[in-house]
Design a protein around this motif. Sequence first.
Motif, PDB file in Angstrom:
ATOM      1  N   ALA A  28       0.935  -1.124  -0.187  1.00 48.57           N
ATOM      2  CA  ALA A  28      -0.088   0.012   0.019  1.00 48.57           C
ATOM      3  C   ALA A  28       0.731   1.176   0.067  1.00 48.57           C
ATOM      4  O   ALA A  28       0.398   2.193  -0.298  1.00 48.57           O
ATOM      5  N   ASN A  29       2.103   1.253   0.059  1.00 48.83           N
ATOM      6  CA  ASN A  29       2.981   2.324   0.201  1.00 48.83           C
ATOM      7  C   ASN A  29       4.296   2.392  -0.546  1.00 48.83           C
ATOM      8  O   ASN A  29       4.260   3.180  -1.342  1.00 48.83           O
ATOM      9  N   ALA A  30       5.178   1.556   0.069  1.00 51.28           N
ATOM     10  CA  ALA A  30       6.479   1.558  -0.904  1.00 51.28           C
ATOM     11  C   ALA A  30       6.319   1.259  -2.263  1.00 51.28           C
ATOM     12  O   ALA A  30       7.011   1.798  -3.268  1.00 51.28           O
ATOM     13  N   ARG A  31       5.519   0.019  -2.547  1.00 51.12           N
ATOM     14  CA  ARG A  31       5.478  -0.381  -3.595  1.00 51.12           C
ATOM     15  C   ARG A  31       4.845   0.629  -4.884  1.00 51.12           C
ATOM     16  O   ARG A  31       5.256   0.783  -5.914  1.00 51.12           O
ATOM     17  N   PRO A  32       3.569   1.254  -4.456  1.00 48.73           N
ATOM     18  CA  PRO A  32       3.171   2.042  -5.341  1.00 48.73           C
ATOM     19  C   PRO A  32       3.993   3.373  -5.634  1.00 48.73           C
ATOM     20  O   PRO A  32       4.233   4.012  -6.802  1.00 48.73           O
ATOM     21  N   ILE A  33       4.872   3.800  -4.768  1.00 51.61           N
ATOM     22  CA  ILE A  33       5.780   4.649  -4.646  1.00 51.61           C
ATOM     23  C   ILE A  33       6.837   4.162  -5.711  1.00 51.61           C
ATOM     24  O   ILE A  33       7.125   5.322  -6.749  1.00 51.61           O
ATOM     25  N   ALA A  34       7.428   3.154  -5.582  1.00 53.84           N
ATOM     26  CA  ALA A  34       8.420   2.602  -6.432  1.00 53.84           C
ATOM     27  C   ALA A  34       7.845   2.443  -8.145  1.00 53.84           C
ATOM     28  O   ALA A  34       8.586   2.812  -9.133  1.00 53.84           O
ATOM     29  N   ALA A  35       6.459   2.089  -8.230  1.00 55.82           N
ATOM     30  CA  ALA A  35       5.974   1.821  -9.470  1.00 55.82           C
ATOM     31  C   ALA A  35       5.956   3.073  -9.970  1.00 55.82           C
ATOM     32  O   ALA A  35       5.705   2.932 -11.298  1.00 55.82           O
ATOM     33  N   SER A  36       5.507   4.132  -9.327  1.00 50.97           N
ATOM     34  CA  SER A  36       5.412   5.586  -9.930  1.00 50.97           C
ATOM     35  C   SER A  36       6.731   6.170 -10.276  1.00 50.97           C
ATOM     36  O   SER A  36       6.601   7.265 -11.173  1.00 50.97           O
ATOM     37  N   TRP A  37       7.584   5.987  -9.767  1.00 47.84           N
ATOM     38  CA  TRP A  37       8.972   6.516  -9.631  1.00 47.84           C
ATOM     39  C   TRP A  37       9.374   6.779 -11.208  1.00 47.84           C
ATOM     40  O   TRP A  37       9.416   5.905 -12.148  1.00 47.84           O
ATOM     41  N   ALA A  38       9.818   8.289 -11.659  1.00 52.46           N
ATOM     42  CA  ALA A  38      10.038   8.195 -13.085  1.00 52.46           C
ATOM     43  C   ALA A  38      11.543   8.194 -13.238  1.00 52.46           C
ATOM     44  O   ALA A  38      11.925   8.247 -14.501  1.00 52.46           O
ATOM     45  N   GLY A  39      12.362   8.156 -12.296  1.00 55.86           N
ATOM     46  CA  GLY A  39      13.682   7.764 -12.639  1.00 55.86           C
ATOM     47  C   GLY A  39      14.111   6.541 -12.110  1.00 55.86           C
ATOM     48  O   GLY A  39      13.449   5.445 -11.922  1.00 55.86           O
ATOM     49  N   PRO A  40      15.467   6.151 -12.095  1.00 53.86           N
ATOM     50  CA  PRO A  40      15.913   4.781 -11.707  1.00 53.86           C
ATOM     51  C   PRO A  40      15.551   4.380 -10.185  1.00 53.86           C
ATOM     52  O   PRO A  40      15.644   5.192  -9.522  1.00 53.86           O
ATOM     53  N   VAL A  41      15.087   3.184 -10.103  1.00 49.59           N
ATOM     54  CA  VAL A  41      14.420   3.060  -8.700  1.00 49.59           C
ATOM     55  C   VAL A  41      14.746   1.626  -8.317  1.00 49.59           C
ATOM     56  O   VAL A  41      14.673   0.620  -9.162  1.00 49.59           O
ATOM     57  N   GLN A  42      14.629   1.215  -7.303  1.00 47.89           N
ATOM     58  CA  GLN A  42      14.862  -0.145  -6.408  1.00 47.89           C
ATOM     59  C   GLN A  42      14.187  -0.211  -5.194  1.00 47.89           C
ATOM     60  O   GLN A  42      14.318   0.699  -4.558  1.00 47.89           O
ATOM     61  N   LEU A  43      13.418  -1.137  -5.312  1.00 50.77           N
ATOM     62  CA  LEU A  43      12.433  -1.609  -3.823  1.00 50.77           C
ATOM     63  C   LEU A  43      13.049  -2.742  -3.442  1.00 50.77           C
ATOM     64  O   LEU A  43      13.254  -3.927  -4.190  1.00 50.77           O
ATOM     65  N   ARG A  44      13.430  -2.896  -2.249  1.00 48.95           N
ATOM     66  CA  ARG A  44      13.655  -4.232  -1.390  1.00 48.95           C
ATOM     67  C   ARG A  44      12.677  -4.163  -0.152  1.00 48.95           C
ATOM     68  O   ARG A  44      12.471  -3.168   0.279  1.00 48.95           O
ATOM     69  N   THR A  45      12.426  -5.434  -0.054  1.00 47.55           N
ATOM     70  CA  THR A  45      11.702  -5.883   1.445  1.00 47.55           C
ATOM     71  C   THR A  45      12.289  -6.439   2.248  1.00 47.55           C
ATOM     72  O   THR A  45      12.951  -7.553   2.215  1.00 47.55           O
ATOM     73  N   ILE A  46      12.812  -5.820   3.406  1.00 45.59           N
ATOM     74  CA  ILE A  46      13.402  -6.527   4.606  1.00 45.59           C
ATOM     75  C   ILE A  46      12.842  -7.432   5.426  1.00 45.59           C
ATOM     76  O   ILE A  46      11.796  -7.096   5.956  1.00 45.59           O
ATOM     77  N   LYS A  47      13.015  -8.825   5.121  1.00 55.18           N
ATOM     78  CA  LYS A  47      12.079  -9.820   5.956  1.00 55.18           C
ATOM     79  C   LYS A  47      12.098  -9.563   7.301  1.00 55.18           C
ATOM     80  O   LYS A  47      13.043  -9.295   7.934  1.00 55.18           O
ATOM     81  N   LYS A  48      10.937  -9.810   7.977  1.00 54.41           N
ATOM     82  CA  LYS A  48      10.812  -9.925   9.458  1.00 54.41           C
ATOM     83  C   LYS A  48      11.000  -8.576  10.000  1.00 54.41           C
ATOM     84  O   LYS A  48      10.939  -8.323  11.275  1.00 54.41           O
ATOM     85  N   ALA A  49      11.189  -7.583   9.213  1.00 53.15           N
ATOM     86  CA  ALA A  49      11.222  -6.155   9.924  1.00 53.15           C
ATOM     87  C   ALA A  49       9.946  -5.427  10.270  1.00 53.15           C
ATOM     88  O   ALA A  49       9.147  -5.859   9.584  1.00 53.15           O
ATOM     89  N   SER A  50       9.897  -5.048  11.353  1.00 53.57           N
ATOM     90  CA  SER A  50       8.665  -4.309  11.677  1.00 53.57           C
ATOM     91  C   SER A  50       8.757  -2.731  11.492  1.00 53.57           C
ATOM     92  O   SER A  50       9.823  -2.194  10.940  1.00 53.57           O
ATOM     93  N   HIS A  51       7.599  -1.976  11.554  1.00 55.03           N
ATOM     94  CA  HIS A  51       7.501  -0.595  11.053  1.00 55.03           C
ATOM     95  C   HIS A  51       8.520   0.198  11.829  1.00 55.03           C
ATOM     96  O   HIS A  51       9.214   0.992  11.517  1.00 55.03           O
ATOM     97  N   LEU A  52       8.645  -0.145  13.421  1.00 48.50           N
ATOM     98  CA  LEU A  52       9.598   0.548  13.900  1.00 48.50           C
ATOM     99  C   LEU A  52      11.139  -0.015  14.114  1.00 48.50           C
ATOM    100  O   LEU A  52      11.845   0.362  14.747  1.00 48.50           O
ATOM    101  N   GLY A  53      11.343  -1.200  13.450  1.00 47.31           N
ATOM    102  CA  GLY A  53      12.486  -1.647  13.126  1.00 47.31           C
ATOM    103  C   GLY A  53      13.613  -0.801  13.038  1.00 47.31           C
ATOM    104  O   GLY A  53      14.806  -1.255  13.254  1.00 47.31           O
ATOM    105  N   PHE A  54      13.310   0.093  12.182  1.00 43.54           N
ATOM    106  CA  PHE A  54      14.420   1.154  11.650  1.00 43.54           C
ATOM    107  C   PHE A  54      14.938   1.974  12.821  1.00 43.54           C
ATOM    108  O   PHE A  54      15.780   2.883  12.676  1.00 43.54           O
ATOM    109  N   THR A  55      14.167   2.309  13.935  1.00 41.43           N
ATOM    110  CA  THR A  55      14.230   2.949  14.855  1.00 41.43           C
ATOM    111  C   THR A  55      15.364   2.470  15.906  1.00 41.43           C
ATOM    112  O   THR A  55      15.415   1.223  16.266  1.00 41.43           O
TER     113      THR A  55
END
Length: 275
Positions: free
Chosen positions: A186-213
């Motif tokens: 619902a979020n990163a994938r639509p952003i990447a799909a709309s990106w007008a320049g070179p783009v890469q999307l990766r999913t970090i397995k088992k990561a939670s929303h606050l895992g980056f904090t």
Amino acid sequence: MARTAKKIRSPKHALEQLSRRGPHDVLHGDPALVGLPGVLCTPRSGLGLPALAFGHGWLQPPRRYLGLLRHLASWGFVVVAPGTQRGPFASHRMFESDLRTALDIAIGARLGEGAISVDQRRLGAAGHAMGGGSAVLAAATDERIRAVATLAAAETHPPASDAAAQVRVPGLHLAAGNDLLAPAVANARPIAASWAGPVQLRTIKKASHLGFTEGRHWTELVLHGKGEYRTQRLAKGLLTAFFLRELAGDRRGEALLEQDVSGAAIDQEHTRAAA
């Protein structure tokens, strides 16, 4: 920062090197002294450095990303993270403006007693959740921004997925596989799909929303997840490789960006700007 550093052939070895602290000593402070509260991290010295504006997630203080900010500074980046728009009714458009102001500060403020300067042709934006979506909004309106990275990007108002269609610079988007607040579909994938320049999307397995904090915070009682060392390590390595390549001409982490790495496979990629 060396532009001729030898490439690391293995993505595993590239991750090991680039997720470690870089060669620069780091200074940090509060840009409130020049009009914008938050966190400022810089190498101890360096001229013509690249700079990044980093946006925090919803309700999160910038200090929850201090390890990442200091890590990027240790690799030669000036990083400014605004501490604004932290309330429950945060304005994404105003936060976008604050990220652009953060780049103004990086360029124009006196840093490191004059031992540091920023090259305004080497600017990037990044952020977590709301901050990631706001970084996309900023890149769509500020031609100075030459690369964008997001962590568990959340949708914004106006929509970051719409703004992405105006962003022609390289983008790297890291989604969290177990994210219940900003799921990739619902979020990163639509952003990447709309990106007008070179783009890469990766999913970090088992990561939670606050895992980056980092550290503990009361929002763990109401939001999904908590800080995760593995998630943070992958983010440090991938963002360092990406911004070194795009803003510093340093391609030592090319293997990490071009190939799958354990726990963060490439989900989506295109390399040519839209016509």
